[in-house]
Design a protein around this motif. Structure first.
Motif, short mmCIF file in Angstrom:
data_model
loop_
_atom_site.label_atom_id
_atom_site.label_comp_id
_atom_site.label_asym_id
_atom_site.label_seq_id
_atom_site.Cartn_x
_atom_site.Cartn_y
_atom_site.Cartn_z
N UNK A 19 0.40 2.51 -0.29
CA UNK A 19 0.72 1.13 -0.62
C UNK A 19 -0.56 0.32 -0.58
N UNK A 20 -0.54 -0.84 -1.23
CA UNK A 20 -1.70 -1.74 -1.15
C UNK A 20 -1.54 -2.77 -0.04
N UNK A 21 -0.44 -2.68 0.71
CA UNK A 21 -0.12 -3.68 1.74
C UNK A 21 0.02 -3.01 3.09
N UNK A 22 -0.73 -3.49 4.07
CA UNK A 22 -0.63 -2.92 5.42
C UNK A 22 0.74 -3.18 6.03
N UNK A 23 1.35 -4.32 5.73
CA UNK A 23 2.68 -4.60 6.28
C UNK A 23 3.71 -3.63 5.70
N UNK A 24 3.58 -3.30 4.41
CA UNK A 24 4.49 -2.32 3.81
C UNK A 24 4.24 -0.93 4.38
N UNK A 25 2.99 -0.62 4.67
CA UNK A 25 2.68 0.68 5.27
C UNK A 25 3.30 0.79 6.66
N UNK A 26 3.32 -0.31 7.39
CA UNK A 26 3.99 -0.29 8.69
C UNK A 26 5.48 -0.01 8.50
N UNK A 27 6.07 -0.61 7.47
CA UNK A 27 7.50 -0.40 7.21
C UNK A 27 7.80 1.06 6.91
N UNK A 28 6.95 1.70 6.10
CA UNK A 28 7.22 3.11 5.77
C UNK A 28 6.93 4.03 6.96
N UNK A 29 6.01 3.64 7.81
CA UNK A 29 5.81 4.41 9.04
C UNK A 29 7.09 4.37 9.88
N UNK A 30 7.71 3.20 9.95
CA UNK A 30 8.94 3.06 10.70
C UNK A 30 10.06 3.91 10.10
N UNK A 31 9.98 4.19 8.78
CA UNK A 31 10.99 5.00 8.12
C UNK A 31 10.71 6.50 8.23
N UNK A 32 9.56 6.87 8.80
CA UNK A 32 9.31 8.28 9.04
C UNK A 32 8.10 8.87 8.34
N UNK A 33 7.33 8.05 7.60
CA UNK A 33 6.11 8.58 7.00
C UNK A 33 5.14 9.01 8.10
N UNK A 34 4.57 10.20 7.95
CA UNK A 34 3.63 10.71 8.96
C UNK A 34 2.24 10.12 8.77
N UNK A 35 1.83 9.97 7.52
CA UNK A 35 0.51 9.42 7.20
C UNK A 35 0.68 8.30 6.18
N UNK A 36 -0.18 7.28 6.27
CA UNK A 36 -0.15 6.19 5.30
C UNK A 36 -1.57 5.92 4.83
N UNK A 37 -1.68 5.49 3.55
CA UNK A 37 -2.98 5.19 2.95
C UNK A 37 -2.86 3.88 2.19
N UNK A 38 -3.74 2.94 2.49
CA UNK A 38 -3.83 1.71 1.72
C UNK A 38 -4.75 1.97 0.53
N UNK A 39 -4.17 2.05 -0.67
CA UNK A 39 -4.98 2.43 -1.83
C UNK A 39 -5.86 1.29 -2.33
N UNK A 40 -5.67 0.09 -1.79
CA UNK A 40 -6.58 -0.99 -2.14
C UNK A 40 -7.89 -0.86 -1.37
N UNK A 41 -7.78 -0.54 -0.08
CA UNK A 41 -8.97 -0.37 0.74
C UNK A 41 -9.51 1.06 0.65
#
Length: 348
Positions: A198-220
């Motif tokens: 995701x390009x949003x850190x807040x959205x990445x937090x949401x998907x972590x809460x849903x069970x994503x093991x790793x997250x990547x901000x593709x903007x940064x």
């Protein structure tokens, strides 16, 4: 209740923008012997609905189109030959009214709600009895309305493809729209490891809460394909759910493992001024399985509901916001803003 003879529905006198939507009252045709009359309780929106509104969809649509493909509602009348359904049953209509198996034909394509045929942004609609699927009992109408396109597409990609997903596989999921969130949930329910973008850190937090093991901000981290390789110790992901099209396809190819799968689902990266990607050489020499898919069939919908019912906590649909029927245009505008995580729903 008496059987209604008219319905209030939104339609496009002319395409070009969702702002062209008009609310009208229209007569209901007499119920045929093989049809079911359904009172709509909720409709969910797709990116496809925006493409159609903006004249960017690659397939022709009827004049005076009633938009939207995804609904959940209550049976209020059945035709004389209908045995499976009764008044009060809670149902969704399949995206393709006539796709009763996994064979795609011009005829099944023409039965696509809100595209090939008139859609569901209406108070009442008749459906062929064979097109309806029972709503899992633990879901609300709003939650169930999110299933026919986004959820069935994600299920088809991961669990009805060349090789069904298995526990321990690694899946890359792009973004936080409806298909991507359902893909994340189904992957987690199947025991897979999810890398979410995701390009949003807040959205990445949401998907972590849903069970994503790793997250990547593709903007940064614009070279997110390299990050996927790093996470997978250079092997690459088993699967990529590709929702952006040519805008990201090259990176998807670069981060999938030898013999891995890329399911091409969407065009979120745009349909104009996006350079094409040469897939021939990597597909051959890396033995990739690149599959385009267009939602799914009634049997896949039934199978998906079994997974949802067996994993109620993990797979409960994520709804970002619910709009009233009178504010349908505002719902389209919110979807277009891409500020959502999960689904945007209109409640009737």
């Amino acid at each position: 209740m008496s059987t209604p003879i008219a319905t209030r529905q939104y339609y496009y006198p002319e395409l070009g923008s969702y702002d062209n939507l008009v609310l009208q009252e229209a007569p209901l045709a007499a119920l045929k012997i093989n049809e079911v009359l359904v009172k709509t309780h909720a409709v969910s929106l797709q990116f496809r609905d925006l493409l159609i509104a903006n004249r960017q969809y690659p397939s022709p649509v009827p004049q005076n189109l009633v938009p939207c493909s995804d609904m959940a509602g209550e049976v209020i009348a059945v035709g004389g030959d209908v045995k499976k359904w009764k008044t009060g049953d809670r149902v969704c209509a399949n995206f393709f009214l006539d796709k009763l198996n996994d064979v795609q034909t011009p005829e099944t394509d023409a039965s696509a709600l809100g595209g090939g045929t008139q859609g569901v942004l209406t108070e009442y609609r008749t459906f062929p009895a064979h097109s309806l699927v029972a709503i899992p009992p633990h879901l609300s109408y709003e939650e169930a309305s999110t299933l026919p396109c986004a959820a069935v597409t994600a299920y088809n990609a991961l669990l009805s493809g060349y090789t069904p997903l298995k526990a321990g596989d690694t899946v890359v999921v792009q973004g936080t729209g409806g298909v991507s969130i359902f893909a994340l949930q189904f992957a987690v329910a199947s025991g897979a490891t999810v890398i979410a973008l995701s390009s949003s850190d807040s959205k990445l937090k949401a998907v972590k809460d849903l069970g994503a093991t790793h997250v990547i901000n593709y903007r940064t981290t614009p070279d997110w394909d390299r990050e996927v390789l790093k996470i997978t110790n250079g092997v690459g992901a088993d699967r990529v759910i590709e929702v952006a099209g040519n805008a990201t396809l090259q990176r998807s190819i670069d981060c999938v493992k030898l013999g891995g799968s890329i399911d091409i689902i969407g065009l979120l990266g745009g349909v104009n001024d996006v350079p094409p990607v040469d897939i021939i050489v990597p597909t051959i020499f890396r033995s990739l399985k690149i599959r385009g898919l267009y939602v799914g069939s009634v049997p896949q919908f039934h199978d998906m509901n079994k997974l949802i019912t067996a994993n109620p906590a993990t797979t409960r649909p994520i709804i970002d916001r619910v709009f009233p029927f009178a504010e349908a245009k505002a719902a389209f505008a919110y979807l277009a803003s891409q500020g959502h995580v999960g689904k945007v729903v209109i409640k009737l």
